[in-house]
Design an enzyme around this catalytic site. Structure first.
Site, short mmCIF file in Angstrom:
data_model
loop_
_atom_site.label_atom_id
_atom_site.label_comp_id
_atom_site.label_asym_id
_atom_site.label_seq_id
_atom_site.Cartn_x
_atom_site.Cartn_y
_atom_site.Cartn_z
N CYS A 11 0.83 -1.20 0.00
CA CYS A 11 0.00 0.00 0.00
C CYS A 11 0.87 1.26 0.00
O CYS A 11 1.51 1.54 -0.99
CB CYS A 11 -0.98 -0.05 1.17
SG CYS A 11 -2.35 1.10 0.95
N GLU A 29 -1.09 -8.37 5.12
CA GLU A 29 -1.07 -8.45 6.60
C GLU A 29 -2.46 -8.34 7.19
O GLU A 29 -2.67 -8.70 8.33
CB GLU A 29 -0.13 -7.37 7.17
CG GLU A 29 -0.72 -5.98 7.33
CD GLU A 29 -0.87 -5.21 6.02
OE1 GLU A 29 -0.69 -5.81 4.94
OE2 GLU A 29 -1.19 -4.00 6.08
N HIS A 49 -3.55 -5.58 0.92
CA HIS A 49 -2.87 -5.76 2.21
C HIS A 49 -2.77 -7.23 2.64
O HIS A 49 -3.72 -7.74 3.24
CB HIS A 49 -3.65 -5.01 3.29
CG HIS A 49 -3.49 -3.54 3.25
ND1 HIS A 49 -2.48 -2.88 3.91
CD2 HIS A 49 -4.21 -2.59 2.63
CE1 HIS A 49 -2.60 -1.57 3.70
NE2 HIS A 49 -3.63 -1.37 2.91
#
Lengths: 226, 83
Positions: free
Chosen positions: A85, A204, A202
């Site tokens: 990002c 994570e 993302h």
């Protein structure tokens, strides 16, 4: 051996990334950008957020901070580097990867889960997926539209440097399935060497089962091999 | 050394989508204005001391290429005037 998750003023996915890596049994630590990389750095994450308030262009300021020279050196010697990002915006601004991520076609911030098609499953980041596999990842960005000259994009595609494209749930890559207007629906690419990669979605945020999905784990597990 | 003001105009390359400009154009049209197109650009004014105008232009061009513009997205112009 530790994965350095670099914190800039305004990073906000740094702790999430460390937690996701910890959950996978991968040693990771937050590294404030002014402190430089630890000697035992085995991998580097440029995390998401709004470094330097997105002044000038998202990622522009962080890309010119001194620690990026260290990141570039480590990348050149084979250390895996992942920009997520805002980290992807930084990676492009720092020329670790080609192109730029700029304002979404909608001119709005978009926060949603989107399907992604795995384009190249023969990189360190995607080797646990199958080419053509459809994953679901969260996106959360206002400047995620991948922009690059047409001839340069053709070169990237010919060299198989596109990791993921935005797609429909059935895997078809269409304009309607493109959340931000990225050229050719590109969501993630590699640098000149494939151990350097950037992506707007993302991993994570989809690596803990409590958060509703674990499709991102395979990307982060790359650091276990570093 | 002479005091100069350099003006740097950074605009999107032709063909690069500008969603903010499109939104701004639509807002003007909603206000009842008639227009054909709208483009936006960033402008920076930089005061500096230099030997001559060429030296000032060279330094500001370097600043622009290193930070103010992104070559993937932008074209730019630099003008220099003695203060």
């Amino acid at each position: 051996m530790t994965v350095a998750v670099i914190q800039f003023g305004g990073s906000n996915c740094d702790r999430d990334t460390v937690r996701a890596l910890d959950t996978l049994g991968i040693d990771a630590q937050l590294v404030w950008h002014e402190d430089g990389l630890p000697a035992d750095t085995s991998g580097i994450v440029l995390p998401g957020g709004f470094s330097y308030g997105d002044y000038l262009r998202a990622g522009a300021m962080a890309a010119r901070s001194p620690i990026l020279a260290e990141v570039r050196e480590r990348a050149a010697s084979g250390t895996p580097v992942l920009g997520i990002c805002n980290g992807a915006q930084i990676g492009c601004e720092a020329s670790l990867t080609p192109g730029a991520f700029t304002i979404n076609r909608s001119a709005r911030f978009q926060c949603e889960r989107v399907p992604l098609r795995v384009e190249n499953a023969e990189t360190p980041w995607t080797s646990q997926y199958e080419a053509g596999e459809v994953l679901e990842f969260p996106i959360a960005h206002g400047e995620g539209r991948f922009e690059i000259a047409d001839d340069r994009l053709e070169q990237l595609e010919a060299a198989d440097r596109v990791l993921f494209r935005y797609c429909r749930p059935d895997g078809e890559v269409t304009d309607a399935a493109n959340p931000n207007g990225s050229k050719h629906n590109v969501a993630g690419i590699t640098g000149e060497s494939d151990h350097v990669a950037v992506m707007m979605p993302h991993p994570e945020r989809c690596s803990l089962s409590d958060l509703g999905g674990t499709d991102g784990q395979a990307i982060l597990r790359t650091f276990a091999d570093g | 050394m002479t005091a100069y003001t350099a003006t740097v105009t950074v605009r999107l390359k032709a063909g690069v989508l500008d969603p903010e400009a499109e939104t701004t154009q639509r807002a003007l049209e909603r206000l009842g204005f008639d227009l054909v197109d709208l483009r936006s650009a960033d402008q920076f004014e930089i005061d500096l001391q230099a030997e001559d105008a060429d030296a000032a232009r060279e330094r500001v061009t370097d600043m622009t290429e290193r930070l103010l513009a992104n070559p993937t997205l932008h074209d730019y112009e630099v003008t220099v005037e003695a203060q």
